[in-house]
Write an enzyme that holds these catalytic residues in place. Structure first.
Site, short mmCIF file in Angstrom:
data_model
loop_
_atom_site.label_atom_id
_atom_site.label_comp_id
_atom_site.label_asym_id
_atom_site.label_seq_id
_atom_site.Cartn_x
_atom_site.Cartn_y
_atom_site.Cartn_z
NE ARG A 1 28.03 22.41 103.99
CZ ARG A 1 29.19 22.29 104.62
NH1 ARG A 1 30.23 22.97 104.20
NH2 ARG A 1 29.31 21.49 105.64
CG HIS B 1 31.55 20.05 101.81
ND1 HIS B 1 32.28 20.11 102.97
CD2 HIS B 1 30.35 19.50 102.14
CE1 HIS B 1 31.55 19.61 103.97
NE2 HIS B 1 30.38 19.23 103.49
CG HIS C 1 36.50 18.93 103.63
ND1 HIS C 1 35.15 19.14 103.68
CD2 HIS C 1 36.67 17.60 103.86
CE1 HIS C 1 34.52 18.02 103.93
NE2 HIS C 1 35.42 17.04 104.05
CD GLU D 1 34.67 22.35 101.22
OE1 GLU D 1 35.30 21.28 101.32
OE2 GLU D 1 33.82 22.71 102.05
CD GLU E 1 38.08 21.89 106.43
OE1 GLU E 1 38.00 22.55 105.38
OE2 GLU E 1 37.14 21.21 106.88
N1 ARG Z 1 35.15 22.38 104.47
C1 ARG Z 1 34.57 22.68 105.72
C2 ARG Z 1 33.13 22.33 105.79
O1 ARG Z 1 32.41 22.77 104.95
C3 ARG Z 1 34.80 24.09 106.13
C4 ARG Z 1 35.17 24.08 107.53
C5 ARG Z 1 35.71 25.29 108.20
N2 ARG Z 1 35.92 26.45 107.43
C6 ARG Z 1 34.99 27.39 107.34
N3 ARG Z 1 35.25 28.42 106.59
N4 ARG Z 1 33.88 27.33 107.97
O2 ARG Z 1 32.67 21.64 106.64
ZN ZN Z 2 34.11 20.95 103.35
#
Ligand code: ARG
Ligand code: ZN
Length: 451
Positions: A243, A185, A313, A188, A387
């Site tokens: 993203r 992603h 991530h 990140e 994460e």
């Molecule tokens: N890196 C994760 C994704 O994009 C984030 C997951 C949870 N964290 C969040 N802030 N929603 O799938």
């Molecule tokens: Zn992610």
């Protein structure tokens, strides 16, 4: 509802704020909001739909739940209206980031400034643009040729080469593989920073650290520092909070696939969108994206040798196990959790950071087509998503002064998992003590046979 949010989000972030191509976030705020009733949930879903909101947690309005906090980036132009709505419905909230652009500016050292490079060479305490990471890979393999080689994996959508580093101690023994990828992603940024840090740690310590020495006798470590190269570059040049990848869809009307929903593991079934303007667009089919295909082809060829698949991530502080697409537990669930819990304990000892361990669908959310689920489904026993920091204070814009502590604690956690896997798979090779106790056992056995 899913559809229109995607469209709104995209409109919201495509209107450039200043001169030049780069998008700005002046006056945008990140709010933490806590809905307490199902009425609150409905009102929030409606607000998401009418205002230009960028949900960070959860990623989708339909995943909003009473009692679970939300993190939302709110464009400056919608702030008043949103806060008015929240007050009117008595929904409690707090400001996490007062000005997103200011926060971004303060995290980026000015170009040419002394923070950028340190006299000793590469600085692991700043975020690096892609050209510097390419250059870093070249330097690393050149100056550590006894241990590191660089290999071509495939091409990205925009025709950039993907390379991984192979860390391998020469030996005639057949070894098993630990895979780790970062940067699937784009926004990140802490993730690629970690992959680089981790390589540096192994190189600095493998001659002296008995644990690293020991696992390198049995295991090769393959590291892909940036999986989504096109997206990463786009997040540097144009849109910091991008993203997805950068593939064009529907005659160039929308861009990007969520590469972590594009793998061939129950593809397209849950927690995804089939609309290309969505943040979680899963692509047009399993492995429709060249980046996904490159990773999948490679891992598939070596799957009987890969013991551990790690994908890094941010954010949220989790070590996630399969599955994300269903609530059934993996067949080796106990082992998966045991290793991850050891890792979380070691991680916490470093800086006191708390991580949650568990199956993705139970501790975070359901989603299909992730590389973690896919890897486990093709038979790789230890498959995890990390994460990293934080829990929302800075979210996707983790300040560079947290790179070091984040990478230190994550290094400890990843090393713990690798050791666990090593000992599980090569029970007799672990450490010198083991051969000592083996002799003890043999002599006991011998005495017993004689008596
Ligand atoms: N890196 C994760 C994704 O994009 C984030 C997951 C949870 N964290 C969040 N802030 N929603 O799938
Ligand atoms: Zn992610």
């Amino acid at each position: 509802m899913k559809l229109s949010l995607g469209v709104f989000c995209l409109l919201g972030i495509l209107i450039p704020g200043r001169i030049g191509l780069r998008l700005h976030y002046d006056g945008d705020q990140v709010l933490r909001v806590l809905p307490q009733t199902s009425e609150h949930v409905k009102q929030l879903q409606q607000l998401c739909d009418t205002l230009l909101l960028d949900l960070w947690k959860p990623l989708l309005p339909e995943d909003i739940q009473a009692g679970e906090e939300l993190h939302i980036r709110v464009p400056a132009s919608s702030l008043q209206e949103l806060k008015g709505g929240l007050n009117q419905h008595l929904i409690s909230y707090a400001v996490l980031i007062r000005d997103v652009q200011e926060q971004l500016d303060s995290s980026m050292p000015r170009e040419g400034s002394s923070h950028w490079r340190v006299p000793e060479g590469y600085s692991y305490n700043v975020y690096h643009p892609m050209e510097e990471i390419y250059h870093w890979m070249y330097q690393i393999k050149e100056s550590n040729s006894e241990l590191v080689t660089q290999h071509y994996l495939g091409m990205t959508y925009e025709n950039r080469p993907m390379y991984y580093l192979k860390i391998s101690q020469p030996s005639n023994k057949a070894k098993k593989i630990i895979w780790m990828d970062c940067g699937i992603h784009a926004r990140e940024w802490i993730s690629p920073a970690f992959c680089q840090w981790f390589v540096k740690e192994i190189l600095q310590n493998y001659k002296t650290d008995p644990k690293i020495k020991s696992f390198l006798q049995n295991l090769d470590v393959y590291i892909l520092p940036v999986l989504n190269i096109d997206g990463y570059i786009y997040s540097w040049t144009t849109e910091r909070l991008w993203r997805k990848s950068r593939s064009a869809h529907v005659n160039g009307t929308c861009f990007g696939t969520d590469l972590n929903r594009n793998f061939n593991g129950s593809w397209g079934s849950i927690g995804v969108s089939h609309n290309c303007s969505s943040l979680i667009f899963c692509g047009t089919g399993p492995e429709s994206e060249p980046e996904t295909k490159a990773v999948a082809r490679f891992i598939e060829k070596r799957k009987s040798d890969v013991l551990c698949f790690l994908t890094i991530h941010s954010y949220g502080q989790y070590i996630l196990t399969p599955y994300g697409y269903k609530t059934d537990l993996a067949s080796n669930h106990q082992d998966l959790v045991e290793a991850a819990e050891k890792a979380a304990v070691a991680l916490k000892e470093k800086h006191g950071t708390n991580f949650t361990v568990g199956p993705t669908s139970l501790v975070l959310y359901k989603n299909s087509g992730s590389s973690r689920d896919w890897a486990h489904m093709i038979g790789i026993p230890f498959s995890y998503t990390f994460e990293l920091r934080d829990k929302g204070a800075y979210g996707f814009i983790l300040p560079p002064d947290q790179i070091q502590p984040t990478c230190e604690e994550t290094t400890t956690a990843v090393m713990t998992i690798i050791e666990y896997v090593n000992q599980k798979h090569f029970p007799n090779s672990a450490v010198a003590v083991t051969s000592g106790s083996l002799w003890l056992w043999l002599s006991v056995l011998f005495t017993w046979t004689l008596s």
